[in-house]
Write a protein that holds these residues in place. Structure first.
Motif, PDB file in Angstrom:
ATOM      1  N   ARG A   1      -6.708  -7.474  -3.161  1.00 53.01           N
ATOM      2  CA  ARG A   1      -6.352  -8.775  -2.579  1.00 53.01           C
ATOM      3  C   ARG A   1      -4.882  -9.099  -2.829  1.00 53.01           C
ATOM      4  O   ARG A   1      -4.185  -9.602  -1.948  1.00 53.01           O
ATOM      5  CB  ARG A   1      -7.243  -9.880  -3.155  1.00 53.01           C
ATOM      6  N   ALA A   2      -4.408  -8.803  -4.047  1.00 51.74           N
ATOM      7  CA  ALA A   2      -3.005  -9.062  -4.376  1.00 51.74           C
ATOM      8  C   ALA A   2      -2.084  -8.208  -3.524  1.00 51.74           C
ATOM      9  O   ALA A   2      -1.023  -8.663  -3.073  1.00 51.74           O
ATOM     10  CB  ALA A   2      -2.760  -8.791  -5.864  1.00 51.74           C
ATOM     11  N   ILE A   3      -2.472  -6.964  -3.290  1.00 48.15           N
ATOM     12  CA  ILE A   3      -1.672  -6.067  -2.461  1.00 48.15           C
ATOM     13  C   ILE A   3      -1.602  -6.575  -1.025  1.00 48.15           C
ATOM     14  O   ILE A   3      -0.526  -6.643  -0.416  1.00 48.15           O
ATOM     15  CB  ILE A   3      -2.258  -4.644  -2.489  1.00 48.15           C
ATOM     16  N   MET A   4      -2.754  -6.943  -0.465  1.00 46.89           N
ATOM     17  CA  MET A   4      -2.798  -7.381   0.918  1.00 46.89           C
ATOM     18  C   MET A   4      -2.098  -8.733   1.100  1.00 46.89           C
ATOM     19  O   MET A   4      -1.560  -9.025   2.167  1.00 46.89           O
ATOM     20  CB  MET A   4      -4.251  -7.470   1.396  1.00 46.89           C
ATOM     21  N   GLN A   5      -2.115  -9.554   0.065  1.00 47.98           N
ATOM     22  CA  GLN A   5      -1.471 -10.859   0.157  1.00 47.98           C
ATOM     23  C   GLN A   5       0.046 -10.745   0.050  1.00 47.98           C
ATOM     24  O   GLN A   5       0.778 -11.427   0.760  1.00 47.98           O
ATOM     25  CB  GLN A   5      -1.965 -11.789  -0.942  1.00 47.98           C
ATOM     26  N   SER A   6       0.525  -9.867  -0.837  1.00 42.79           N
ATOM     27  CA  SER A   6       1.969  -9.835  -1.103  1.00 42.79           C
ATOM     28  C   SER A   6       2.719  -8.867  -0.214  1.00 42.79           C
ATOM     29  O   SER A   6       3.812  -9.160   0.258  1.00 42.79           O
ATOM     30  CB  SER A   6       2.231  -9.493  -2.570  1.00 42.79           C
ATOM     31  N   GLY A   7       2.168  -7.672  -0.002  1.00 44.63           N
ATOM     32  CA  GLY A   7       2.892  -6.660   0.739  1.00 44.63           C
ATOM     33  C   GLY A   7       4.006  -6.068  -0.102  1.00 44.63           C
ATOM     34  O   GLY A   7       4.230  -6.466  -1.253  1.00 44.63           O
ATOM     35  N   ASN A   8       4.736  -5.117   0.462  1.00 41.50           N
ATOM     36  CA  ASN A   8       5.788  -4.436  -0.283  1.00 41.50           C
ATOM     37  C   ASN A   8       6.856  -5.417  -0.753  1.00 41.50           C
ATOM     38  O   ASN A   8       7.373  -6.208   0.023  1.00 41.50           O
ATOM     39  CB  ASN A   8       6.427  -3.355   0.590  1.00 41.50           C
ATOM     40  N   PHE A   9       7.157  -5.393  -2.054  1.00 42.97           N
ATOM     41  CA  PHE A   9       8.129  -6.294  -2.680  1.00 42.97           C
ATOM     42  C   PHE A   9       7.772  -7.772  -2.480  1.00 42.97           C
ATOM     43  O   PHE A   9       8.653  -8.629  -2.548  1.00 42.97           O
ATOM     44  CB  PHE A   9       9.543  -6.021  -2.157  1.00 42.97           C
TER      45      PHE A   9
ATOM     46  N   PHE B   1      -8.050   4.859   0.304  1.00 45.50           N
ATOM     47  CA  PHE B   1      -7.560   6.197   0.624  1.00 45.50           C
ATOM     48  C   PHE B   1      -8.665   7.254   0.603  1.00 45.50           C
ATOM     49  O   PHE B   1      -8.393   8.439   0.784  1.00 45.50           O
ATOM     50  CB  PHE B   1      -6.440   6.585  -0.348  1.00 45.50           C
ATOM     51  N   MET B   2      -9.903   6.801   0.387  1.00 44.88           N
ATOM     52  CA  MET B   2     -11.075   7.678   0.404  1.00 44.88           C
ATOM     53  C   MET B   2     -10.929   8.868  -0.541  1.00 44.88           C
ATOM     54  O   MET B   2     -11.337   9.988  -0.224  1.00 44.88           O
ATOM     55  CB  MET B   2     -11.331   8.171   1.834  1.00 44.88           C
ATOM     56  N   ALA B   3     -10.324   8.628  -1.696  1.00 38.28           N
ATOM     57  CA  ALA B   3     -10.144   9.701  -2.680  1.00 38.28           C
ATOM     58  C   ALA B   3     -11.496  10.109  -3.255  1.00 38.28           C
ATOM     59  O   ALA B   3     -12.337   9.265  -3.579  1.00 38.28           O
ATOM     60  CB  ALA B   3      -9.226   9.221  -3.800  1.00 38.28           C
ATOM     61  N   GLU B   4     -11.708  11.412  -3.361  1.00 35.43           N
ATOM     62  CA  GLU B   4     -12.939  11.916  -3.958  1.00 35.43           C
ATOM     63  C   GLU B   4     -12.956  11.610  -5.455  1.00 35.43           C
ATOM     64  O   GLU B   4     -11.903  11.483  -6.092  1.00 35.43           O
ATOM     65  CB  GLU B   4     -13.035  13.426  -3.748  1.00 35.43           C
TER      66      GLU B   4
ATOM     67  N   LEU C   1       0.810  -1.217   0.000  1.00 34.22           N
ATOM     68  CA  LEU C   1       0.000   0.000   0.000  1.00 34.22           C
ATOM     69  C   LEU C   1       0.841   1.265   0.000  1.00 34.22           C
ATOM     70  O   LEU C   1       0.359   2.327  -0.380  1.00 34.22           O
ATOM     71  CB  LEU C   1      -0.935   0.007   1.213  1.00 34.22           C
ATOM     72  N   ARG C   2       2.108   1.189   0.406  1.00 39.74           N
ATOM     73  CA  ARG C   2       2.934   2.399   0.434  1.00 39.74           C
ATOM     74  C   ARG C   2       3.110   2.970  -0.972  1.00 39.74           C
ATOM     75  O   ARG C   2       3.152   4.183  -1.143  1.00 39.74           O
ATOM     76  CB  ARG C   2       4.285   2.120   1.068  1.00 39.74           C
TER      77      ARG C   2
END
Length: 202
Positions: A134-142, A113-116, A68-69
């Motif tokens: 889901r892919a982001i939460m599963q893998s994380g940074n790198f 990020f609640m972007a308008e 997410l960063r």
């Protein structure tokens, strides 16, 4: 530490990569002349970064995993864009065949990020956006948190098994770019022998 690239990025598909390299060439002059007096160096424009950073996120999704960063960085960039910037960036992303991935990223922007809506480049796509999240939460940074997509090969895993594992994982990402996912194995194979021939592998 300075990391030097001969090109800002690339695509796996030869046709897509030619299109991307032409885009880089067309934008080179405006980037090298965008001088920041406070920093003392040239920096990319907001419009260039709007395309480049999203492409970089896409590259990480296919090759190393993303956290997410990286999406948070893009959120701050979106906040700096005006309407003309957003239209220009989206036009370029469509030209580079990244519209589907952009719609997925915009969904994450709105949900996490609640972007308008006025900040988004396009309407977010819920189906592909949820898959991306889901892919982001599963893998994380790198990809550090994803045991099925570890960046380093284990001692018991050969190069072929390592490559096959990455291919199987990426087949689940066809929704974002069919051509990039299908061209990846051929590109990686070519790149390996190119690096071997030119002395980059010992």
């Amino acid at each position: 530490r300075v990391e030097v690239h001969f090109t800002p990025s690339w695509m796996f598909s030869p046709a897509a990569n030619r299109r991307l390299q032409k885009w880089f060439a067309a934008n080179a002059e405006s980037q090298f002349s965008h001088y920041d007096r406070n920093l003392g160096v040239c920096t990319p424009t907001i419009r260039f970064n709007g395309v480049y950073m999203l492409l970089h996120i896409f590259r990480h999704l296919l090759e190393e995993g993303i956290g997410l960063r990286q999406l948070m960085d893009y959120h701050y960039l979106l906040a700096q864009m005006d309407e003309a910037d957003r239209r220009a960036v989206m036009s370029d992303l469509e030209h580079l065949r990244l519209a589907r991935f952009t719609a997925a990223v915009m969904y994450v922007m709105s949900q996490v990020f609640m972007a308008e809506d006025t900040m988004l480049l396009c309407r977010g796509d819920r189906r592909s956006g949820e898959k991306l999240l889901r892919a982001i939460m599963q893998s994380g940074n790198f990809g550090q948190a994803d045991p099925t997509f570890a960046n380093e090969r284990s001692r018991s895993e050969g190069a072929v098994a390592h490559g096959w594992r990455k291919i199987k994982r990426n087949l689940s990402l066809l929704v974002f770019s069919t051509s990039e996912v299908l061209w990846m194995p051929l590109f990686v194979t070519w790149q390996y022998f190119w690096r071997l021939k030119n002395g980059y592998l010992r």
